[in-house]
Write an enzyme that holds these catalytic residues in place. Structure first.
Site, PDB file in Angstrom:
ATOM      1  N   VAL A  76       0.847  -1.190   0.000  1.00  0.00           N
ATOM      2  CA  VAL A  76       0.000   0.000   0.000  1.00  0.00           C
ATOM      3  C   VAL A  76       0.885   1.244   0.000  1.00  0.00           C
ATOM      4  O   VAL A  76       1.813   1.361   0.811  1.00  0.00           O
ATOM      5  CB  VAL A  76      -0.955   0.027   1.210  1.00  0.00           C
ATOM      6  CG1 VAL A  76      -1.854   1.257   1.164  1.00  0.00           C
ATOM      7  CG2 VAL A  76      -1.791  -1.233   1.272  1.00  0.00           C
ATOM      8  N   ASP A  82     -10.318 -11.956   8.139  1.00  0.00           N
ATOM      9  CA  ASP A  82      -8.911 -11.636   8.468  1.00  0.00           C
ATOM     10  C   ASP A  82      -8.879 -10.404   9.380  1.00  0.00           C
ATOM     11  O   ASP A  82      -8.081  -9.484   9.181  1.00  0.00           O
ATOM     12  CB  ASP A  82      -8.118 -11.405   7.180  1.00  0.00           C
ATOM     13  CG  ASP A  82      -6.611 -11.556   7.422  1.00  0.00           C
ATOM     14  OD1 ASP A  82      -6.226 -12.121   8.473  1.00  0.00           O
ATOM     15  OD2 ASP A  82      -5.828 -11.123   6.555  1.00  0.00           O
TER      16      ASP A  82
HETATM   17  N1  ADE Z   1      -2.282   1.285   5.165  1.00  0.00           N
HETATM   18  C1  ADE Z   1      -3.022   0.447   4.475  1.00  0.00           C
HETATM   19  N2  ADE Z   1      -4.040   1.091   3.936  1.00  0.00           N
HETATM   20  C2  ADE Z   1      -3.935   2.379   4.285  1.00  0.00           C
HETATM   21  C3  ADE Z   1      -4.721   3.530   4.045  1.00  0.00           C
HETATM   22  N3  ADE Z   1      -5.803   3.455   3.327  1.00  0.00           N
HETATM   23  N4  ADE Z   1      -4.365   4.673   4.600  1.00  0.00           N
HETATM   24  C4  ADE Z   1      -3.277   4.698   5.353  1.00  0.00           C
HETATM   25  N5  ADE Z   1      -2.500   3.670   5.606  1.00  0.00           N
HETATM   26  C5  ADE Z   1      -2.836   2.501   5.089  1.00  0.00           C
END
Ligand code: ADE
Length: 547
Positions: free
Chosen positions: A237, A360
Site C-alpha cells: 500500500v 482476516d
Molecule cells: N495502510 C493500508 N491502507 C492504508 C490507508 N488506506 N491509509 C493509510 N495507511 C494505510
C-alpha cells in the site's frame, strides 16, 4: 414528477393520434382541377360550432389546376356569412396562407380579424369538400361514399381521463416499487453525499467510507505514488497524490489517496477485494472508502484506490500511543459496529443485504481515523455469505486468515461450512483479540506495558501448528489481569471478550450484541459523569454555605 409528465405526454400523443391523424392523412399532390362549392359570399345560419353545410348550391370546377376549395365563415354583429371559393394556396387570401389544403375535409380554424369573428378552412382531393364545414375538435369517419362527422372531442377527453388516471397510478406504483426495492448500483458514480473530501488539504478524514467505483471507463487516474505505508501478503500500500485535473480530485475532493498494488500473480486477491468493495451495501463510516479499481496492464499490476488515513493501522497506533478510556470506547464500539454491519443481512435502512465475513480481522487490518474510530480494510479474504456460494468457494473456506487470530475451529479446519453463522463466529473470535489489544494499551487499566500482539510470546508470524498448540491443546487465551477490571467500563469489555473467544463458536456473542454493550456502557458513563458533577456541585454549595 418526470413520470407524471411522461404519462401526460403519452396520453396526449394517443389523443393527438386518434383525433388528428385521420384528417391529416392525404398529403398527395393535386393532379386534377378541384370541384368546389363556389358561391362567393352568402348569408348563413351556421352558428360557427359543430358541423355546418354551406348554403351554396353552385359547384364549380376551379379555373386553375393548383387551386383548392376554401370556405370562410364570418360573423360581424349579427351578420353571418359563408364565403366559398377556389384559391391557389401559393397565394395569400385575406393576407393568410392556406396551411390545411391537403386535408380532404374542411376543418375550420379561427383566425384573427379586426372587427369580426373569422374562420377559414381549405381542402382538396374530395369533390365539394368545402361543403361540409367542421368547427371545433371533430372526429371523422370516412365511410365509403359519404363522410360522417360528429363531435366527439369532449367524449374522447372524458373517456380518456379514467385511462389517464389509471396509467398514472400504475406507472407511479411501479416506480415506487422499483425505488423501494432498488439495490444500489455498485457502479453508480459518487452522489453528492460522496463529495465531501475524506482527505482534505489539512488531512481531515471526516467522511471516510463509501464503497464505490468511480472509474467506469478504462482511463487510469493520474496518480503520483509517494511512500510505502503498508505491506501485506498479496499487496503493498502506497500513500499517493491525485494529480491536478483528475475528476476524482476536482469533483470529489480527493487529493491524497492510498493505492494498494497487487502484482499480476495476485489477480484473484485483487478481484475478490474489488468485488467486495463494489457492493454498495458495504458502505459504512467504519469501512475503508473505496474509490476505484484499475488494471495497470502495462506495469503488470492491479490497483485498488482508496481513502488514505494518516494515523496508520491500529497495531502501529497502539505500539506508539497509550489511549484513554474514551479512545478505547470509540475504537472498540466502532469496531463492533462495523463488524455487526458486515455480518448483518439488513442495511441501516432495513433493506436486505448480503452478509459478509471478513475472515482476516486483526489490528493491522484496521486503520485509525482522526475521530479515533476504526476503519476496517483489507477485504482480500472476505466472503459474501449468500446463496450463490459455490461448492469450490466453500471448500476453500476452511482455513483462511492469519494464524495468530484464527478461531480454534478454523485452526483445526472444522468450521461448519453449511452454516453461514460459523464464518461470523470466527470473525467475532478475531475481533475479541483486537479488543484485548486495545484494552492492553489503555491508561484506565493502571500500569500499561509496551504493546504486544495477542499470544505475543510466540514468534512474529506464528504458524498454524504453534497456534493450535496454544489455542486448541492448551485452550490458551491472552491474559486479562485482575487490575484491568477495576474500571467498570473495561470490566464490561473484558467480560464480553471472554464470551467472544469461547472455544464453542455457538456460545460466542454476536458483534451486534457487543456494539449494544458498548452503547450501554456509554450510557452508564454519562450517568456517572452526571453524578460526579452533581457531587462536585453539592460540595461547592456546601463549601459556600460554610463560608
Ligand atoms: N495502510 C493500508 N491502507 C492504508 C490507508 N488506506 N491509509 C493509510 N495507511 C494505510
Amino acid at each position: 414528477m418526470e413520470l407524471l409528465r411522461f404519462s401526460v405526454f403519452c396520453c396526449g400523443a394517443v389523443l393527438f393520434g386518434i383525433v388528428l391523424l385521420p384528417v391529416e392523412t392525404n398529403t398527395s399532390a393535386i393532379p386534377v382541377r378541384q370541384l368546389c362549392r363556389f358561391c362567393d359570399l352568402r348569408a348563413t345560419n351556421c352558428p360557427g360550432r359543430g358541423v355546418c353545410k354551406v348554403e351554396c348550391d353552385i359547384t364549380a370546377i376551379c379555373p386553375e389546376y393548383n387551386e383548392v376549395c376554401v370556405s370562410i365563415w364570418r360573423k360581424k354583429d349579427d351578420n353571418i356569412t359563408f364565403e366559398t371559393v377556389c384559391h391557389d394556396p401559393a397565394l395569400p387570401l385575406y393576407g393568410l396562407y392556406l396551411d390545411d389544403y391537403n386535408n380532404t375535409k374542411c376543418i375550420m380554424k379561427e383566425k384573427k380579424a379586426k372587427d369580426s369573428k373569422f374562420f377559414i378552412c381549405s381542402c382538396s382531393n374530395e369533390e365539394e369538400c368545402n361543403d361540409h364545414i367542421i368547427f371545433n375538435l371533430i372526429f371523422t369517419f370516412a365511410l365509403p361514399d359519404y363522410i360522417f362527422a360528429f363531435q366527439v372531442g369532449p367524449v374522447i377527453v372524458v373517456s380518456l381521463v379514467p385511462l389517464l388516471v389509471i396509467a398514472i397510478f400504475v406507472i407511479t406504483s411501479f416506480y415506487c416499487y422499483r425505488v423501494c426495492n432498488q439495490q444500489p448500483n455498485p457502479r453508480k458514480p459518487l452522489d453528492n453525499t460522496d463529495k465531501h473530501p475524506i482527505i482534505d488539504p489539512e488531512g481531515s478524514d471526516s467522511s471516510s467510507t463509501h464503497a464505490n467505483n468511480l472509474n467506469h471507463n478504462t482511463e487510469l487516474l493520474p496518480i503520483e505514488l509517494d511512500v510505502l505505508v503498508g505491506k501485506g501478503r498479496f499487496a503493498e500500500v502506497y500513500k499517493a497524490k491525485l494529480k491536478q485535473g483528475s475528476s476524482v480530485r476536482e469533483e470529489h475532493g480527493f487529493e491524497t489517496v492510498a493505492v494498494k498494488i497487487f502484482q499480476f500473480e495476485e489477480y484473484a486477491s485483487w478481484k475478490n477485494e474489488k468485488d467486495i468493495f463494489s457492493d454498495a451495501d458495504l458502505r459504512h463510516e467504519n469501512v475503508l472508502h473505496f474509490l476505484t479499481a484499475e488494471e495497470r496492464k502495462g506495469q503488470r499490476q492491479y490497483w485498488l484506490i482508496t481513502a488514505y488515513h494518516p494515523l496508520g493501522n491500529l497495531q502501529e497506533f497502539l505500539t506508539n500511543h497509550i489511549i484513554s478510556w474514551q479512545d478505547l470506547w470509540l475504537l472498540g464500539s466502532s469496531l463492533a459496529r462495523v463488524v455487526a454491519h458486515l455480518h448483518s443481512d439488513r442495511t441501516s435502512c432495513g433493506r436486505c443485504k448480503v452478509p459478509i465475513a471478513h475472515r482476516d480481522i486483526k489490528s493491522s487490518n484496521i486503520l485509525v481515523k482522526k475521530d479515533m474510530t476504526c476503519c476496517l480494510c483489507d477485504f482480500g479474504l472476505a466472503l459474501r455469505l449468500d446463496n450463490s456460494l459455490s461448492v469450490d468457494e466453500l471448500a476453500n473456506s476452511g482455513q483462511v486468515g492469519t494464524a495468530r487470530y484464527m478461531a480454534p475451529e478454523v485452526l483445526e479446519s472444522r468450521i461448519n461450512l453449511e452454516n453461514i453463522e460459523s464464518f461470523k463466529q470466527a470473525d467475532v473470535y478475531s475481533m475479541a483479540l483486537v479488543l484485548w489489544e486495545i484494552i492492553s494499551r489503555c491508561s484506565a487499566i493502571g500500569e500499561v506495558k509496551e504493546y504486544k500482539p495477542p499470544f505475543g510470546n510466540l514468534r512474529e508470524h506464528p504458524c498454524v501448528e504453534s497456534m493450535k498448540d496454544s489455542v486448541l491443546r492448551d485452550r490458551g487465551r491472552p491474559e486479562i489481569p485482575n487490575s484491568w477490571t477495576s474500571h467498570a467500563g473495561i470490566q464490561m469489555v473484558c467480560g464480553s471478550i471472554e464470551e467472544c473467544w469461547d472455544h464453542d463458536p455457538e456460545a460466542r456473542l454476536t458483534a451486534h450484541c457487543i456494539a449494544e454493550r458498548f452503547d450501554d456502557v456509554e450510557y452508564l458513563d454519562k450517568l456517572s459523569d452526571c453524578s460526579d458533577s452533581e457531587e462536585k456541585m453539592l460540595e461547592e454549595i456546601i463549601v459556600v454555605d460554610e463560608k
